[in-house]
Design a protein around this motif. Structure first.
Motif, PDB file in Angstrom:
ATOM      1  N   LEU A  27       0.849  -1.191   0.000  1.00  0.00           N
ATOM      2  CA  LEU A  27       0.000   0.000   0.000  1.00  0.00           C
ATOM      3  C   LEU A  27       0.879   1.234   0.000  1.00  0.00           C
ATOM      4  N   VAL A  28       0.596   2.162  -0.907  1.00  0.00           N
ATOM      5  CA  VAL A  28       1.265   3.454  -0.886  1.00  0.00           C
ATOM      6  C   VAL A  28       0.181   4.504  -0.674  1.00  0.00           C
ATOM      7  N   GLY A  29       0.335   5.321   0.351  1.00  0.00           N
ATOM      8  CA  GLY A  29      -0.715   6.273   0.697  1.00  0.00           C
ATOM      9  C   GLY A  29      -1.641   5.655   1.738  1.00  0.00           C
ATOM     10  N   PHE A  30      -2.942   5.887   1.588  1.00  0.00           N
ATOM     11  CA  PHE A  30      -3.957   5.329   2.494  1.00  0.00           C
ATOM     12  C   PHE A  30      -3.683   5.674   3.970  1.00  0.00           C
ATOM     13  N   GLY A  31      -3.045   6.821   4.191  1.00  0.00           N
ATOM     14  CA  GLY A  31      -2.833   7.280   5.566  1.00  0.00           C
ATOM     15  C   GLY A  31      -2.065   6.301   6.424  1.00  0.00           C
ATOM     16  N   THR A  97      -1.321  -2.608  -4.289  1.00  0.00           N
ATOM     17  CA  THR A  97      -0.970  -3.750  -5.118  1.00  0.00           C
ATOM     18  C   THR A  97      -1.611  -4.991  -4.505  1.00  0.00           C
ATOM     19  N   VAL A  98      -2.500  -5.605  -5.296  1.00  0.00           N
ATOM     20  CA  VAL A  98      -3.263  -6.754  -4.793  1.00  0.00           C
ATOM     21  C   VAL A  98      -2.778  -8.018  -5.499  1.00  0.00           C
ATOM     22  N   LEU A  99      -2.488  -9.050  -4.710  1.00  0.00           N
ATOM     23  CA  LEU A  99      -2.068 -10.343  -5.240  1.00  0.00           C
ATOM     24  C   LEU A  99      -3.255 -11.299  -5.137  1.00  0.00           C
ATOM     25  N   ALA A 100      -3.547 -11.999  -6.242  1.00  0.00           N
ATOM     26  CA  ALA A 100      -4.701 -12.907  -6.264  1.00  0.00           C
ATOM     27  C   ALA A 100      -4.273 -14.291  -6.709  1.00  0.00           C
ATOM     28  N   GLN A 101      -4.842 -15.306  -6.083  1.00  0.00           N
ATOM     29  CA  GLN A 101      -4.593 -16.686  -6.476  1.00  0.00           C
ATOM     30  C   GLN A 101      -5.862 -17.487  -6.321  1.00  0.00           C
TER      31      GLN A 101
END
Lengths: 334, 334
Positions: A27-31, A97-101
């Protein structure tokens, strides 16, 4: 939502074929929000949340990409503006950035382990999918590494796994992007026998970020103990052997090496071991049974005794000596 | 009011000649209120409270009894009805046994010790006055017993004194009524260098019933450290040697054997010791310096490190090994 609970729900839902596991690995940002949230999507419904409820968008994009079928792992970047983010309950916007499997592509035993509160770690090559996994703690650790896991990555995965807490790290390694994710259910204490000391233990456990539950009757104590994993603790404050002996026997049969702290004199301890042996419990399986409970700190008050118990649990879980750090020459941080 | 503060005030008031020390040594009723409150009365004014502000009545009765002059110790029973008690801010009425002595009749060094946060214990024969005292902790313990202190009472006084917390016990012994009172200032942590870890240490200290104060600048750190006693701790989280070295040198000069926990690598520790030696501090006087700070528990998070520090302090203060209780055969409770 606690990850372990999510995985237990997934298993009981019995619908893992088409399910996706998604988690924010960066996560970049999002406080300053931390990475690590996990979402399990089963098409018609989901468990957990991602980015304050923006999961629908991520899942739709994934399911609509025709190429996803042929890949074991998939990275998606989600950008949220401040207005959108605040609407979703986040402090401010950012890039995730989301990782999905697919759950069906996860290593054998992975989902099952988490449902049983056993820490599990995944090593994922973002182009190739999962290339390694670690499940369990201490001597019961089970590793599955493919040839693609180099010595450096393997060693780092073991280090992170031993921290027994949720962690995510990303590497550039020999041209590949590799992510190591530790899924570790937060430690839970089940205490049998309520007293001033049980309250003190609850207070101590709470400031460590763990949880605790106190039970006085045999039925609820047995039920709560059955849900404990190797990263948890069973604390026996009751001196009633009829209440505690069957609970201990059941716990060590299901979760060998779990930390069990038991109050009472050395006489009470001997009697407890005698009764367990009578029930057919072997001495070898009582490696985690600590009685009298706690480190020898000269504790006098309930909070001090609670401290001695938490300290002993921590040392046992980490395989440490509990001697003063100044006398050693090993690493200071676990 | 904290006893140590009261005694420090007494000394600075410099008017001990006519002062009385009164304390409730036994309470029956009063909604489970505990004995131990102390009041120092100096005729024209007082420090502390007794029974929610009923001290005036006790003091008047004492001063008006002509026989008091010739006795070193005096017992007074105060009975308060529910209405009176509630008016004084108490939960309900009861009977209080109050022990009074002239400060000038207390053993040498007693008031001075408490003002310096050094634990001190009195043994009082209610007919004969003070017959024994213990001042200090660990190897620095100083005992003064008259012939009237039997072996049993002496041994019990040592046990209670070692608990390093306020305690009162009363005995019938060979026809005499004997009271043992422990006056132990609650443990105080002074932390130099604020961070996530200093907050975690404050939380840990708080649930143990102790207090903590964090300082970032040399002047306030030195001032706060100068008030520490042997039952307290100095924790150095700052790696700034210029800030911490003079503080350590001053503390060990004033309070030998005090627990000092110091963060940092083994290199930082060696540098700290080098600078202290350069200032003329002897190696022998650094017996309480613990660096790297904490027990070896494999701590990973700030709350876990705080736990390891509090556990090491407790073991050091009690002279215990910190090994698991199950491996020993000594007493379980300090």
């Amino acid at each position: 939502m606690e990850r372990a609970v999510a995985f237990a729900d997934l298993i009981s839902a019995n619908s893992t074929d088409n399910a996706l596991m998604l988690r924010a690995i960066k996560l970049v940002g999002f406080g300053g929000r931390e990475a690590g949230e996990v979402l399990i999507d089963m098409g018609d419904r989901h468990i957990g949340t991602l980015l304050g409820g923006r999961q629908a968008e991520v899942v739709d994009r994934l399911r609509n990409e025709s190429t996803f079928e042929s890949h074991q792992s998939r990275l998606i970047e989600i950008e949220l503006g401040d207005v959108e983010a605040v609407r979703a309950g986040l402090a401010c916007g950012g890039v995730a950035t989301v990782l999905a499997q697919r759950i069906s592509h996860l290593p054998n035993g992975f989902v099952d382990a988490l449902a049983k509160r056993v820490p599990a770690t995944l090593i994922t090559d973002l182009d190739e999918g999962v290339i390694g996994s670690l499940v369990g703690i201490r001597e019961g650790l089970f590793e599955q590494f493919s040839d693609r896991v180099g010595a450096t990555i393997g060693e780092r995965a073991r280090q992170l796994h031993n921290q027994t807490r949720d962690l995510v790290e990303e590497y550039e390694f020999g041209g590949a992007r590799v992510v190591i994710e530790v899924f570790a259910p937060p430690t839970k204490f089940v205490i049998v026998g309520s007293s001033g000391l049980s309250k003190a233990i609850s207070n101590q456990v709470q400031i460590l970020g763990w949880s605790s539950f106190t039970h006085d009757d045999a039925e609820s104590a047995a039920k709560a103990s059955a849900e404990l994993g190797p990263n948890d603790a069973l604390i026996l404050l009751s001196h009633d052997h009829d209440l505690t002996t069957p609970v201990v026997a059941a716990v060590v049969a299901k979760t060998p090496q779990i930390y069990i702290g038991s109050l009472g004199s050395r006489h009470t301890q001997a009697e407890r071991r005698r009764r367990l042996t009578e029930l057919g419990v072997s001495v070898d399986s009582l490696v985690g049974l600590h009685g009298p409970v706690g480190l020898d700190l000269g504790s006098k008050t309930p909070p001090e005794t609670a401290l001695a118990i938490a300290a002993e649990f921590l040392a046992y879980r980490s395989g440490r000596s509990a001697s003063s750090l100044r006398f050693g020459d090993g690493p200071i941080n676990g």
